[in-house]
Design an enzyme around this catalytic site. Structure first.
Site, mmCIF file in Angstrom:
data_model
loop_
_atom_site.group_PDB
_atom_site.id
_atom_site.type_symbol
_atom_site.label_atom_id
_atom_site.label_comp_id
_atom_site.label_asym_id
_atom_site.label_seq_id
_atom_site.Cartn_x
_atom_site.Cartn_y
_atom_site.Cartn_z
ATOM 1 N N ARG A 290 0.814 -1.224 0.000
ATOM 2 C CA ARG A 290 0.000 0.000 0.000
ATOM 3 C C ARG A 290 0.845 1.270 0.000
ATOM 4 O O ARG A 290 0.390 2.315 -0.469
ATOM 5 C CB ARG A 290 -0.988 -0.026 1.164
ATOM 6 C CG ARG A 290 -2.104 -1.056 0.954
ATOM 7 C CD ARG A 290 -3.145 -0.971 2.059
ATOM 8 N NE ARG A 290 -2.611 -1.275 3.356
ATOM 9 C CZ ARG A 290 -2.518 -2.501 3.879
ATOM 10 N NH1 ARG A 290 -2.958 -3.535 3.207
ATOM 11 N NH2 ARG A 290 -2.004 -2.680 5.077
ATOM 12 N N GLU B 271 1.915 -4.397 13.511
ATOM 13 C CA GLU B 271 0.822 -4.418 14.483
ATOM 14 C C GLU B 271 0.287 -5.863 14.548
ATOM 15 O O GLU B 271 -0.164 -6.312 15.577
ATOM 16 C CB GLU B 271 -0.286 -3.450 14.055
ATOM 17 C CG GLU B 271 -1.332 -3.213 15.124
ATOM 18 C CD GLU B 271 -2.438 -2.260 14.666
ATOM 19 O OE1 GLU B 271 -2.394 -1.789 13.519
ATOM 20 O OE2 GLU B 271 -3.340 -2.027 15.474
HETATM 21 P P1 AMP Z 1 3.294 -0.585 11.856
HETATM 22 O O1 AMP Z 1 4.568 -1.234 11.420
HETATM 23 O O2 AMP Z 1 2.702 -1.240 13.063
HETATM 24 O O3 AMP Z 1 3.440 0.905 12.035
HETATM 25 O O4 AMP Z 1 2.221 -0.862 10.723
HETATM 26 C C1 AMP Z 1 2.219 -0.084 9.588
HETATM 27 C C2 AMP Z 1 1.937 -0.879 8.358
HETATM 28 O O5 AMP Z 1 0.930 -1.864 8.543
HETATM 29 C C3 AMP Z 1 1.448 0.055 7.292
HETATM 30 O O6 AMP Z 1 2.231 -0.194 6.141
HETATM 31 C C4 AMP Z 1 -0.003 -0.284 7.088
HETATM 32 O O7 AMP Z 1 -0.229 -0.570 5.726
HETATM 33 C C5 AMP Z 1 -0.282 -1.514 7.914
HETATM 34 N N1 AMP Z 1 -1.255 -1.311 9.000
HETATM 35 C C6 AMP Z 1 -1.028 -1.466 10.317
HETATM 36 N N2 AMP Z 1 -2.110 -1.263 11.050
HETATM 37 C C7 AMP Z 1 -3.081 -0.937 10.186
HETATM 38 C C8 AMP Z 1 -4.467 -0.593 10.337
HETATM 39 N N3 AMP Z 1 -5.072 -0.543 11.538
HETATM 40 N N4 AMP Z 1 -5.165 -0.304 9.221
HETATM 41 C C9 AMP Z 1 -4.567 -0.348 8.008
HETATM 42 N N5 AMP Z 1 -3.284 -0.679 7.805
HETATM 43 C C10 AMP Z 1 -2.537 -0.970 8.879
#
Ligand code: AMP
Length: 170
Positions: A58, A95
């Protein structure tokens, strides 16, 4: 521009407890997509950003468009075994789950100024990994830009002291 009304919240996707933020409606709206790309790029205009670093999948949707308006190049940050030439890699926690990101070792010239772009800042693991890859490339980081910041997860704290810019906060 009311971006929030163009973000679909999907409860318990992809697993219970996660509220997934689906940016498809915003991407599909010509005025909102144009405005959001301009707003992501705005703080970094005129700084001489040479490349935007964006991670699949994305992140590519936004990174290419932001690179275009900044007159910068696009550096794809990819999952293992996708890039055909020698890479640096960084491991990170999502996450939901863990993964590894790669960048071609010659993607940016040493000392080049880069901007990191992604759709969502959640825990900050992905963005931290991209910062680490920028470090391996000896690039200078102008900042990081996200459409959405999940503030309650405090991902921003993992990215200090780099400037963090986001359009919509939850
Ligand atoms: P993080 O590494 O935890 O900051 O997660 C970020 C990545 O995971 C991004 O590239 C997002 O595309 C995806 N992502 C994580 N949590 C979500 C969420 N609640 N909704 C949509 N995409 C998410």
């Amino acid at each position: 521009m009311d971006y929030r009304s163009l973000i679909a919240e999907v409860p318990d996707y992809p697993k219970p407890g996660i509220s997934f933020k689906d940016l498809s409606p915003l991407l599909a709206s010509p005025p909102a997509f144009r405005d959001a790309v301009a707003a992501l790029a705005a703080p970094f205009r005129g700084q001489g950003v040479e490349a935007v670093l964006a991670a699949e999948a994305r992140g590519f949707l936004w990174g290419g468009a932001v690179a275009h308006v900044l007159g910068a190049g696009l550096v794809p940050i990819r999952k293992p075994r996708k890039l055909p030439r020698p890479t640096y890699s960084a491991t990170y926690a999502l996450e939901y789950g863990t993964d590894e990101l790669h960048v071609h070792v010659d993607a940016v010239k040493a000392g080049g100024l880069v901007l990191i772009v992604d759709d969502v800042l959640a825990t900050g693991g992905t963005a931290r990994a991209m910062l680490d890859l920028a470090g391996r490339l000896n690039a200078r980081v102008a900042g990081l830009a996200f459409v959405i910041e999940l503030s309650f997860l405090d991902g921003r704290a993992k990215l200090a002291p780099a400037p963090v810019h986001s359009l919509v906060r939850y």
